[in-house]
Design a protein around this motif. Structure first.
Motif, short mmCIF file in Angstrom:
data_model
loop_
_atom_site.label_atom_id
_atom_site.label_comp_id
_atom_site.label_asym_id
_atom_site.label_seq_id
_atom_site.Cartn_x
_atom_site.Cartn_y
_atom_site.Cartn_z
N GLY A 108 0.84 -1.19 0.00
CA GLY A 108 0.00 0.00 0.00
C GLY A 108 0.87 1.24 0.00
O GLY A 108 1.91 1.26 0.65
N TRP A 110 0.71 5.76 -0.20
CA TRP A 110 -0.09 6.97 -0.15
C TRP A 110 0.82 8.19 -0.23
O TRP A 110 1.84 8.26 0.45
CB TRP A 110 -0.92 7.01 1.13
N TYR A 112 0.66 12.50 -0.28
CA TYR A 112 -0.21 13.65 -0.05
C TYR A 112 0.55 14.95 -0.27
O TYR A 112 1.64 15.15 0.26
CB TYR A 112 -0.77 13.61 1.37
N CYS A 120 -2.73 10.83 -3.62
CA CYS A 120 -2.47 9.69 -4.50
C CYS A 120 -2.42 8.42 -3.67
O CYS A 120 -1.86 8.43 -2.57
CB CYS A 120 -1.14 9.86 -5.23
N SER A 121 -2.98 7.34 -4.18
CA SER A 121 -2.98 6.10 -3.41
C SER A 121 -2.90 4.90 -4.35
O SER A 121 -3.27 4.97 -5.52
CB SER A 121 -4.25 5.99 -2.55
N GLU A 123 -2.88 0.30 -4.04
CA GLU A 123 -2.79 -0.97 -3.32
C GLU A 123 -2.34 -2.03 -4.30
O GLU A 123 -2.73 -2.01 -5.48
CB GLU A 123 -4.14 -1.35 -2.71
N ALA A 206 6.23 4.17 -1.47
CA ALA A 206 4.88 4.55 -1.91
C ALA A 206 4.85 4.88 -3.40
O ALA A 206 3.95 4.44 -4.13
CB ALA A 206 4.38 5.74 -1.10
N PHE A 210 2.75 3.19 -6.57
CA PHE A 210 1.79 4.06 -7.24
C PHE A 210 2.02 4.05 -8.76
O PHE A 210 1.08 3.86 -9.54
CB PHE A 210 1.92 5.48 -6.68
#
Length: 255
Positions: A108, A110, A112, A120-121, A123, A206, A210
């Protein structure tokens, strides 16, 4: 992440005093906002998933033994204020990066942006999202492709090799000095490719997920995946498409 931004980061933006900025190393600053943000995020993430280890950038700087947790069964990875040098200078971009890893693999991620409130995220296996809308990475469409290449942490020989063998094939643009900005730029078609020499977990866990989940590609130059517990291993290539990645990797192999 929004709460950390509102409580710890934005109140200090463009109002830091000299005693609130400390040099951790050459060209690497830390501010009171970094520490306050990391404390908020660590506390809240610990409540969200108590069984996960926590590796924050500033905690790891204070005690390198913290890095041993990166390969744990579950591990939160926190960059409480990415782009600190920009933030300390009172200018964007800067952001927050949080990732969750499972046995070294990010599951996961994330990102910001406190000023634009862009979230933005991603999984693992579920795609990538910006502000709740699914996103697919797209190339800029420019010829030659647009490259943001960081030479900051490259040694002199590698710097010259990149300038000689890579730079002539691309339109070079300035790097943002902020991974929380660089990865979205590739997904959104602003940049086509990027090369990172330093691959610390809090900077990349992250963003790698992404961009990969958006349909781009991030991997080591030899094609192997990025694992957070191998974060001291140098060099990482990111591209808006697998084809752009293959082209750059081939050129780098010939350096």
């Amino acid at each position: 992440m929004r709460e950390a931004a509102e409580r710890a980061i934005l109140p200090h933006y463009q109002s830091l005093t000299s005693d609130q900025i400390v040099a951790k190393a050459a060209d690497d600053a830390v501010t009171v906002a970094d520490h306050e943000s990391e404390q908020i995020l660590s506390d809240m993430l610990a409540r969200l998933l108590p069984e996960a280890a926590i590796v924050g950038e500033e905690a790891a700087h204070a005690d390198p033994a913290v890095l041993d947790r990166l390969g744990d069964a579950l591990c939160w990875i926190i960059d409480p204020l990415d782009g600190t040098n920009n933030f300390a200078a009172g200018k964007p971009p800067f952001g927050i990066l949080v990732a969750l890893a499972e046995a070294g693999e990010t599951i996961g991620g994330w990102i910001y942006d406190p000023l634009r409130r862009r979230f933005c995220s991603a999984e693992r296996g579920q795609g990538a999202w910006i502000d709740g809308e699914r996103i697919a990475a797209r190339a800029s469409g420019q010829t030659p492709p647009i490259a943001a290449i960081s030479l900051v942490f490259a040694d002199q020989n590698r710097r010259e090799a990149l300038k000689t063998h890579i730079a002539p094939h691309y339109t070079l643009v300035d790097i943002p000095r902020c991974a929380a900005e660089q990865y979205p730029r590739i997904v959104l078609g602003e940049n086509d490719i990027t090369i990172f020499e330093r691959t610390l977990a809090w900077d990349h866990a992250a963003g790698v997920l992404f961009l990969n989940e958006a349909g781009g590609k991030v991997a080591r130059p030899d094609g192997s995946p990025y694992l957070v517990d191998e974060h001291l291993r140098p060099s990482l290539i990111g591209a808006a498409s697998p084809a752009l990645w293959d082209e750059l990797a081939e050129r780098m192999a010939g350096m």
